[in-house]
Design a protein around this motif. Structure first.
Motif, PDB file in Angstrom:
ATOM      1  N   SER A  87      -2.956   0.100   1.856  1.00 37.52           N
ATOM      2  CA  SER A  87      -3.119  -1.442   2.283  1.00 37.52           C
ATOM      3  C   SER A  87      -4.303  -1.829   1.680  1.00 37.52           C
ATOM      4  CB  SER A  87      -3.230  -1.364   3.821  1.00 37.52           C
ATOM      5  OG  SER A  87      -3.579  -2.677   4.412  1.00 37.52           O
ATOM      6  N   PRO A  88      -4.218  -3.142   1.193  1.00 35.63           N
ATOM      7  CA  PRO A  88      -5.650  -3.646   0.762  1.00 35.63           C
ATOM      8  C   PRO A  88      -6.471  -3.946   1.421  1.00 35.63           C
ATOM      9  CG  PRO A  88      -3.598  -4.794  -0.096  1.00 35.63           C
ATOM     10  CD  PRO A  88      -3.120  -3.632   0.850  1.00 35.63           C
ATOM     11  N   GLU A  89      -6.019  -4.246   2.748  1.00 36.65           N
ATOM     12  CA  GLU A  89      -7.157  -4.381   4.148  1.00 36.65           C
ATOM     13  C   GLU A  89      -7.842  -3.163   4.255  1.00 36.65           C
ATOM     14  OE1 GLU A  89      -3.946  -5.071   4.589  1.00 36.65           O
ATOM     15  OE2 GLU A  89      -4.164  -7.336   4.188  1.00 36.65           O
ATOM     16  N   VAL A  90      -7.238  -1.978   4.322  1.00 31.77           N
ATOM     17  CA  VAL A  90      -7.997  -0.437   4.362  1.00 31.77           C
ATOM     18  C   VAL A  90      -8.986  -0.280   3.097  1.00 31.77           C
ATOM     19  CG1 VAL A  90      -7.575   1.869   4.033  1.00 31.77           C
ATOM     20  CG2 VAL A  90      -6.218   0.618   5.685  1.00 31.77           C
ATOM     21  N   ILE A  91      -8.650  -0.645   1.908  1.00 32.33           N
ATOM     22  CA  ILE A  91      -9.491  -0.663   0.719  1.00 32.33           C
ATOM     23  C   ILE A  91     -10.560  -1.607   0.948  1.00 32.33           C
ATOM     24  CG2 ILE A  91      -9.750  -1.122  -1.719  1.00 32.33           C
ATOM     25  CD1 ILE A  91      -6.624   0.014  -2.057  1.00 32.33           C
ATOM     26  N   LYS A  92     -10.516  -2.787   1.464  1.00 37.77           N
ATOM     27  CA  LYS A  92     -11.503  -3.521   1.691  1.00 37.77           C
ATOM     28  C   LYS A  92     -12.537  -3.145   2.856  1.00 37.77           C
ATOM     29  CE  LYS A  92     -12.106  -8.441   3.496  1.00 37.77           C
ATOM     30  NZ  LYS A  92     -11.688  -9.692   3.742  1.00 37.77           N
ATOM     31  N   ASP A  93     -11.875  -2.640   3.888  1.00 38.15           N
ATOM     32  CA  ASP A  93     -12.799  -1.931   4.838  1.00 38.15           C
ATOM     33  C   ASP A  93     -13.455  -0.769   4.440  1.00 38.15           C
ATOM     34  OD1 ASP A  93     -13.661  -2.267   7.413  1.00 38.15           O
ATOM     35  OD2 ASP A  93     -12.192  -0.669   8.229  1.00 38.15           O
TER      36      ASP A  93
ATOM     37  N   ARG B  36     -13.827   6.074   7.123  1.00 39.61           N
ATOM     38  CA  ARG B  36     -12.565   5.736   7.714  1.00 39.61           C
ATOM     39  C   ARG B  36     -11.638   7.062   7.757  1.00 39.61           C
ATOM     40  NH1 ARG B  36     -14.842   2.720  10.310  1.00 39.61           N
ATOM     41  NH2 ARG B  36     -14.741   0.528  10.137  1.00 39.61           N
ATOM     42  N   THR B  37     -10.923   7.158   8.864  1.00 38.20           N
ATOM     43  CA  THR B  37      -9.927   8.226   8.650  1.00 38.20           C
ATOM     44  C   THR B  37      -8.515   7.439   8.605  1.00 38.20           C
ATOM     45  OG1 THR B  37     -11.109   9.544  10.294  1.00 38.20           O
ATOM     46  CG2 THR B  37      -8.923   9.972  10.100  1.00 38.20           C
ATOM     47  N   ILE B  38      -7.814   7.727   7.831  1.00 37.50           N
ATOM     48  CA  ILE B  38      -6.545   7.009   7.298  1.00 37.50           C
ATOM     49  C   ILE B  38      -5.262   8.059   7.680  1.00 37.50           C
ATOM     50  CG2 ILE B  38      -5.179   6.143   5.503  1.00 37.50           C
ATOM     51  CD1 ILE B  38      -7.901   5.708   4.266  1.00 37.50           C
ATOM     52  N   GLU B  39      -4.233   7.669   8.199  1.00 41.22           N
ATOM     53  CA  GLU B  39      -3.286   8.614   8.140  1.00 41.22           C
ATOM     54  C   GLU B  39      -1.947   8.436   7.098  1.00 41.22           C
ATOM     55  OE1 GLU B  39       0.207  10.241  11.691  1.00 41.22           O
ATOM     56  OE2 GLU B  39      -1.385   8.980  12.235  1.00 41.22           O
ATOM     57  N   LEU B  40      -1.776   9.346   6.554  1.00 47.72           N
ATOM     58  CA  LEU B  40      -0.812   9.089   5.391  1.00 47.72           C
ATOM     59  C   LEU B  40       0.565   9.622   5.877  1.00 47.72           C
ATOM     60  CD1 LEU B  40      -3.117  10.610   2.642  1.00 47.72           C
ATOM     61  CD2 LEU B  40      -2.727   8.120   3.201  1.00 47.72           C
ATOM     62  N   GLN B  41       1.709   8.996   5.441  1.00 48.37           N
ATOM     63  CA  GLN B  41       3.014   9.569   5.896  1.00 48.37           C
ATOM     64  C   GLN B  41       3.739   9.535   4.577  1.00 48.37           C
ATOM     65  OE1 GLN B  41       4.579   7.438   9.142  1.00 48.37           O
ATOM     66  NE2 GLN B  41       2.752   8.097  10.463  1.00 48.37           N
ATOM     67  N   SER B  42       3.639   8.953   3.432  1.00 46.43           N
ATOM     68  CA  SER B  42       4.240   8.843   2.241  1.00 46.43           C
ATOM     69  C   SER B  42       4.343  10.388   1.752  1.00 46.43           C
ATOM     70  CB  SER B  42       3.806   7.889   1.227  1.00 46.43           C
ATOM     71  OG  SER B  42       3.898   6.596   1.647  1.00 46.43           O
ATOM     72  N   ALA B  43       5.542  10.624   1.301  1.00 48.64           N
ATOM     73  CA  ALA B  43       5.615  12.377   0.708  1.00 48.64           C
ATOM     74  C   ALA B  43       4.812  12.431  -0.272  1.00 48.64           C
ATOM     75  CB  ALA B  43       6.916  12.505   0.412  1.00 48.64           C
ATOM     76  N   HIS B  44       4.588  11.578  -1.340  1.00 50.40           N
ATOM     77  CA  HIS B  44       3.765  11.822  -2.601  1.00 50.40           C
ATOM     78  C   HIS B  44       2.280  11.822  -2.085  1.00 50.40           C
ATOM     79  CE1 HIS B  44       4.251   7.420  -2.273  1.00 50.40           C
ATOM     80  NE2 HIS B  44       2.786   7.430  -2.935  1.00 50.40           N
TER      81      HIS B  44
ATOM     82  N   THR C 275      -5.526   3.174  -4.498  1.00 54.95           N
ATOM     83  CA  THR C 275      -5.062   1.779  -4.742  1.00 54.95           C
ATOM     84  C   THR C 275      -3.969   1.372  -4.071  1.00 54.95           C
ATOM     85  OG1 THR C 275      -4.211   0.575  -6.629  1.00 54.95           O
ATOM     86  CG2 THR C 275      -3.530   2.907  -6.665  1.00 54.95           C
ATOM     87  N   SER C 276      -3.788  -0.094  -4.094  1.00 59.86           N
ATOM     88  CA  SER C 276      -2.553  -0.616  -3.275  1.00 59.86           C
ATOM     89  C   SER C 276      -1.500  -0.347  -4.202  1.00 59.86           C
ATOM     90  CB  SER C 276      -3.151  -2.136  -2.892  1.00 59.86           C
ATOM     91  OG  SER C 276      -3.419  -2.823  -3.880  1.00 59.86           O
ATOM     92  N   VAL C 277      -1.547  -0.235  -5.285  1.00 60.39           N
ATOM     93  CA  VAL C 277      -0.422   0.035  -6.302  1.00 60.39           C
ATOM     94  C   VAL C 277       0.669   1.119  -5.841  1.00 60.39           C
ATOM     95  CG1 VAL C 277       0.481   0.040  -8.765  1.00 60.39           C
ATOM     96  CG2 VAL C 277      -1.768  -1.294  -8.120  1.00 60.39           C
ATOM     97  N   ASP C 278       1.922   0.799  -5.958  1.00 56.96           N
ATOM     98  CA  ASP C 278       2.686   1.748  -5.570  1.00 56.96           C
ATOM     99  C   ASP C 278       2.843   3.001  -6.702  1.00 56.96           C
ATOM    100  OD1 ASP C 278       5.151   2.799  -4.026  1.00 56.96           O
ATOM    101  OD2 ASP C 278       6.332   2.382  -5.648  1.00 56.96           O
TER     102      ASP C 278
ATOM    103  N   VAL D 182     -12.375   9.612   4.450  1.00 59.91           N
ATOM    104  CA  VAL D 182     -13.038   9.208   3.211  1.00 59.91           C
ATOM    105  C   VAL D 182     -14.178   8.264   3.480  1.00 59.91           C
ATOM    106  CG1 VAL D 182     -10.914   9.578   1.982  1.00 59.91           C
ATOM    107  CG2 VAL D 182     -11.435   7.295   2.934  1.00 59.91           C
ATOM    108  N   ARG D 183     -15.156   8.259   2.385  1.00 61.18           N
ATOM    109  CA  ARG D 183     -16.150   7.195   2.298  1.00 61.18           C
ATOM    110  C   ARG D 183     -16.235   6.731   0.910  1.00 61.18           C
ATOM    111  NH1 ARG D 183     -21.336   8.359   0.733  1.00 61.18           N
ATOM    112  NH2 ARG D 183     -20.872  10.719   1.189  1.00 61.18           N
TER     113      ARG D 183
END
Length: 132
Positions: free
Chosen positions: A10-16, A23-31, A50-53, A99-100
């Protein structure tokens, strides 16, 4: 510098993260889970975000490099019952990464063979110099 890549963030996460807060981020996408499962956290471990797919990632795409502080993989099991006769069981894997922010960066080259292989990129870290 060659490093693992997390895509579709998400662009908001990258901005943050750019604001400098870990920040701690939860990932659910298989890749993304496959990619993070092949990386060991450490003070010199960099991840490109990146926010790019993943399917659209190519040279010239912008993102950020982050330090990988910690990772955690977990499996969640969900069981649904319907009228006592039928039940469905599902499992969902997720990864949590802390991540930081390190630096802004741009993709130079993408290394991605399939969804079952980690996504890696060659990045150019952007430098910003301030006159003192």
């Amino acid at each position: 510098m060659k490093c693992a890549a997390l895509t579709g963030i998400s662009p908001e996460v990258i901005k943050d993260l750019k604001a400098g807060r870990p920040r701690t981020i939860e990932l659910q996408s298989a890749h993304n889970i496959v990619t993070i499962a092949n990386v060991e956290p450490g003070p010199d471990t960099h991840i490109f975000m990146t926010s790019v797919d993943v399917g659209d990632l190519s040279a010239g795409d912008a993102g950020i490099c982050v330090y990988l502080i910690s990772t955690s993989l977990s499996m969640k099991r969900i069981v649904e019952f319907s009228r006592g006769m039928y039940y469905e069981e599902r499992e969902r894997m997720s990864a949590r990464v802390q991540v930081r922010y390190c630096a802004a960066s741009v993709v130079k080259e993408v290394f991605h063979e399939s969804l079952t292989q980690p996504t890696e990129v060659e990045v150019l870290k952007s430098s910003c110099y301030h006159a003192g």
